[in-house]
Write an enzyme that holds these catalytic residues in place. Structure first.
Site, PDB file in Angstrom:
ATOM      1  N   TRP A 181      -4.281  16.893   6.354  1.00 24.15           N
ATOM      2  CA  TRP A 181      -3.707  15.963   5.374  1.00 24.15           C
ATOM      3  C   TRP A 181      -2.853  16.774   4.395  1.00 24.15           C
ATOM      4  O   TRP A 181      -3.310  17.795   3.872  1.00 24.15           O
ATOM      5  CB  TRP A 181      -4.851  15.239   4.654  1.00 24.15           C
ATOM      6  CG  TRP A 181      -4.415  14.302   3.575  1.00 24.15           C
ATOM      7  CD1 TRP A 181      -3.436  13.359   3.650  1.00 24.15           C
ATOM      8  CD2 TRP A 181      -4.972  14.206   2.247  1.00 24.15           C
ATOM      9  NE1 TRP A 181      -3.355  12.676   2.461  1.00 24.15           N
ATOM     10  CE2 TRP A 181      -4.274  13.179   1.586  1.00 24.15           C
ATOM     11  CE3 TRP A 181      -5.983  14.876   1.568  1.00 24.15           C
ATOM     12  CZ2 TRP A 181      -4.556  12.811   0.270  1.00 24.15           C
ATOM     13  CZ3 TRP A 181      -6.267  14.520   0.268  1.00 24.15           C
ATOM     14  CH2 TRP A 181      -5.557  13.495  -0.372  1.00 24.15           C
ATOM     15  N   ASP A 262     -14.629  16.593   4.516  1.00 29.27           N
ATOM     16  CA  ASP A 262     -13.841  15.537   3.904  1.00 29.27           C
ATOM     17  C   ASP A 262     -14.081  14.280   4.730  1.00 29.27           C
ATOM     18  O   ASP A 262     -13.686  14.206   5.900  1.00 29.27           O
ATOM     19  CB  ASP A 262     -12.356  15.919   3.920  1.00 29.27           C
ATOM     20  CG  ASP A 262     -11.482  14.846   3.268  1.00 29.27           C
ATOM     21  OD1 ASP A 262     -12.018  13.793   2.859  1.00 29.27           O
ATOM     22  OD2 ASP A 262     -10.255  15.069   3.166  1.00 29.27           O
ATOM     23  N   LYS A 298     -10.662   3.574   2.259  1.00 33.98           N
ATOM     24  CA  LYS A 298     -10.353   2.906   3.522  1.00 33.98           C
ATOM     25  C   LYS A 298     -11.506   2.026   3.994  1.00 33.98           C
ATOM     26  O   LYS A 298     -11.310   0.864   4.325  1.00 33.98           O
ATOM     27  CB  LYS A 298     -10.026   3.945   4.602  1.00 33.98           C
ATOM     28  CG  LYS A 298      -8.587   4.332   4.671  1.00 33.98           C
ATOM     29  CD  LYS A 298      -8.053   5.138   3.498  1.00 33.98           C
ATOM     30  CE  LYS A 298      -8.525   6.574   3.488  1.00 33.98           C
ATOM     31  NZ  LYS A 298      -7.928   7.381   2.408  1.00 33.98           N
TER      32      LYS A 298
HETATM   33  N1  PLA Z   1      -8.748  13.010   2.746  1.00 36.33           N
HETATM   34  C1  PLA Z   1      -8.033  12.603   3.796  1.00 36.33           C
HETATM   35  C2  PLA Z   1      -8.221  13.286   5.099  1.00 36.33           C
HETATM   36  C3  PLA Z   1      -7.131  11.536   3.660  1.00 36.33           C
HETATM   37  O1  PLA Z   1      -6.423  11.158   4.710  1.00 36.33           O
HETATM   38  C4  PLA Z   1      -6.975  10.918   2.404  1.00 36.33           C
HETATM   39  C5  PLA Z   1      -6.000   9.785   2.209  1.00 36.33           C
HETATM   40  C6  PLA Z   1      -7.768  11.386   1.346  1.00 36.33           C
HETATM   41  C7  PLA Z   1      -8.645  12.430   1.556  1.00 36.33           C
HETATM   42  C8  PLA Z   1      -7.698  10.823  -0.031  1.00 36.33           C
HETATM   43  O2  PLA Z   1      -7.978   9.515  -0.151  1.00 36.33           O
HETATM   44  P1  PLA Z   1      -8.371   8.837  -1.525  1.00 36.33           P
HETATM   45  O3  PLA Z   1      -8.190   9.825  -2.613  1.00 36.33           O
HETATM   46  O4  PLA Z   1      -7.456   7.682  -1.650  1.00 36.33           O
HETATM   47  O5  PLA Z   1      -9.794   8.459  -1.350  1.00 36.33           O
HETATM   48  N2  PLA Z   1      -4.846   9.804   3.017  1.00 36.33           N
HETATM   49  C9  PLA Z   1      -3.901   8.680   3.024  1.00 36.33           C
HETATM   50  C10 PLA Z   1      -3.348   8.363   1.648  1.00 36.33           C
HETATM   51  C11 PLA Z   1      -4.584   7.424   3.530  1.00 36.33           C
HETATM   52  C12 PLA Z   1      -2.773   9.500   0.877  1.00 36.33           C
HETATM   53  O6  PLA Z   1      -2.050  10.353   1.415  1.00 36.33           O
HETATM   54  O7  PLA Z   1      -3.073   9.550  -0.317  1.00 36.33           O
HETATM   55  C13 PLA Z   1      -2.775   9.050   3.999  1.00 36.33           C
HETATM   56  O8  PLA Z   1      -1.907   8.214   4.244  1.00 36.33           O
HETATM   57  O9  PLA Z   1      -2.813  10.165   4.553  1.00 36.33           O
END
Ligand code: PLA
Length: 452
Positions: A181, A262, A298
């Site tokens: 991510w 995570d 989510k």
């Molecule tokens: N960890 C991972 C692996 C994630 O994909 C995301 C969110 C988070 C943590 C953090 O989520 P939160 O803080 O909202 O609980 N990833 C998203 C959104 C869904 C983003 O980038 O913020 C994504 O589209 O990758």
């Protein structure tokens, strides 16, 4: 121009000096070429009236910026497959029924007030969150070896955990999967850790580079922190098999590496909360220590409510309570205490067996819809005779498909078809519907058949 300012540190410098240094380096390293000396550029009258006139406009976030671009597009056929946010078949954001119901109850309960929460958040939420991921019958919880603090969703939990490690753990290197991510490296660098990567994804097979993973973790210095996606790896949609997890666990334990999980998608991979938690539970069952960042964005659709938890599993209850006392010192100067609303909703759902069952049904509904989108997209590409093996669309799991489309193909699809996705070729399957699959399949077909 003066040379960039780097915070001076000596070998015996304090951890806060070290943090500042890491921070300074981070800003300098991620600085674009035309923004080289941003930290040293002195605000002077020659830059105009504002003391901030010397600032260079920062780029938009690679994921959240996709939504901004999408919002500006007037096309009626536009499609946002960027951010991982669940949409209904009608393309609308979804508030779960169970969440709506609990919210009604909360609004009607006039005994509730808006006092500050403790630094660690809603106590019941913390206990139930630990049980959700580690299992209601987890011996570690029973033995009081787990401390859990409510944090600002998954991101906040990762950040608090990162800062805690930078302050109190003897190894400051964290290994992230390659790719991961996009926010992970930034979160941990700014927390004061040094980020390195381990091999994870093999583009040739569009699967796990298990050999590479084992080699890289095997070569990591003892004690290093290892970030693991608990399930539904983002962005690849590729998870280790149970047997591979077992080998990873043994390697991590034998090398005394520290796992930091995570868990942003519990329930979204298989549709079952318990099944998705199995790898994590095996790491707790072996008696070792770990960190766990949980998000309800989510799986309970609470994105903007920012509900999450950081748990640290320790060897003894005594250590766990000391750890908690130190976590409070990390949180208090950061945001003092977390918000009430979202965590109260989650606690209400988790503690009532009827609401909990209703939640699991709604969650399974979301997971199943995503799985059916995978099949529909795969079938649509097949039907068009699109060159290439697209079986990874049905093999990958969770919210995303890592299509293998390159950044030129992605920009072609955005320009010609108004389809928005991250430039690494990741698409959020949760943003698709039966109505929009043909449009996406047409776009992919055009992108791979036209020389772009
Ligand atoms: N960890 C991972 C692996 C994630 O994909 C995301 C969110 C988070 C943590 C953090 O989520 P939160 O803080 O909202 O609980 N990833 C998203 C959104 C869904 C983003 O980038 O913020 C994504 O589209 O990758």
């Amino acid at each position: 121009m003066r040379p960039p300012v780097i915070f001076q540190t000596t070998p015996s410098s304090s951890s806060s000096d070290r943090r500042l240094n890491t921070l300074a380096k981070h800003f300098l390293e991620t600085d674009s070429d035309n923004n080289r000396n941003v930290m040293s550029a002195a605000p002077t009258a020659s830059h105009g009236d504002s003391v901030f006139a010397h600032l260079v406009r920062a780029p938009e976030d690679p994921i959240l910026g996709v939504t901004l671009a999408y919002n500006k597009d007037p096309s009626p056929v536009k499609l946002n497959l960027g951010v991982g946010a669940y949409r209904t078949e009608e393309g609308k954001p979804l508030v779960l029924n169970v969440v709506r119901r609990v919210e009604q109850q909360l609004v009607n309960d006039l005994a509730r007030n808006k006092e500050y929460l403790p630094i660690t958040g809603v106590a019941e939420f913390n206990k139930l969150s630990a049980q959700l991921i580690f299992g209601a019958d987890s011996p570690a919880i029973r033995e009081g070896r787990v401390t859990t603090v409510q944090c600002l969703s998954g991101t906040g939990s990762l950040r608090v955990g990162g800062e805690f490690l930078a302050k109190h753990y003897h190894q400051r290197t964290i290994y992230l999967p390659q790719p991961t991510w996009g926010n992970h490296p930034k979160v941990f660098t700014l927390a004061g850790l040094t980020v390195k990567t381990y091999r994870y994804y093999a583009p040739a097979t569009r699967g796990l580079d298990f050999q590479g993973l084992i080699e890289d973790l095997g070569a990591a210095p003892s004690g290093s922190v290892v970030l693991l996606h608990a399930c539904a790896h983002n962005p690849t949609g590729v998870d280790p098999t149970p047997e591979q997890w077992e080998e990873i666990r043994k390697l991590i334990r034998s090398k005394a590496l520290l796992p930091f999980f995570d868990s942003a998608y519990q329930g979204f991979a298989s549709g079952s909360l318990d099944k998705d938690a199995q790898p994590v539970r095996s790491f707790v069952a072996d008696g070792g220590e770990l960190l766990m960042a949980q998000s309800y964005a989510k799986n309970m659709g609470l994105y903007g409510e920012r509900v999450g938890a950081l748990s640290i599993v320790c060897k003894s209850a005594d250590v766990a309570s000391k750890v908690e006392s130190q976590l409070k010192l990390v949180i208090r100067p950061m945001y003092s205490s977390p918000p009430i609303h979202g965590a109260t909703i989650v606690a209400a759902v988790l503690k009532d067996s009827n609401l909990f069952n209703e939640w699991t049904i709604e969650l399974k509904g979301m997971a199943d819809r995503i799985i059916s989108m995978r099949q529909q997209l795969f079938d649509a590409l097949r039907a068009r005779g699109t060159p290439g093996d697209w079986s990874h669309i049905i093999k990958q799991i969770g919210m995303f498909t890592f299509t293998g489309l390159n950044s030129e193909q992605v920009s072609f699809m955005t320009k010609e078809y108004h389809i928005y996705m991250t430039s690494d070729g990741r698409i959020s399957m949760a943003g698709l519907s039966a109505k929009t699959v043909p449009h996406l399949a047409d776009a992919i077909h055009a992108a791979v058949t036209k020389a772009v």
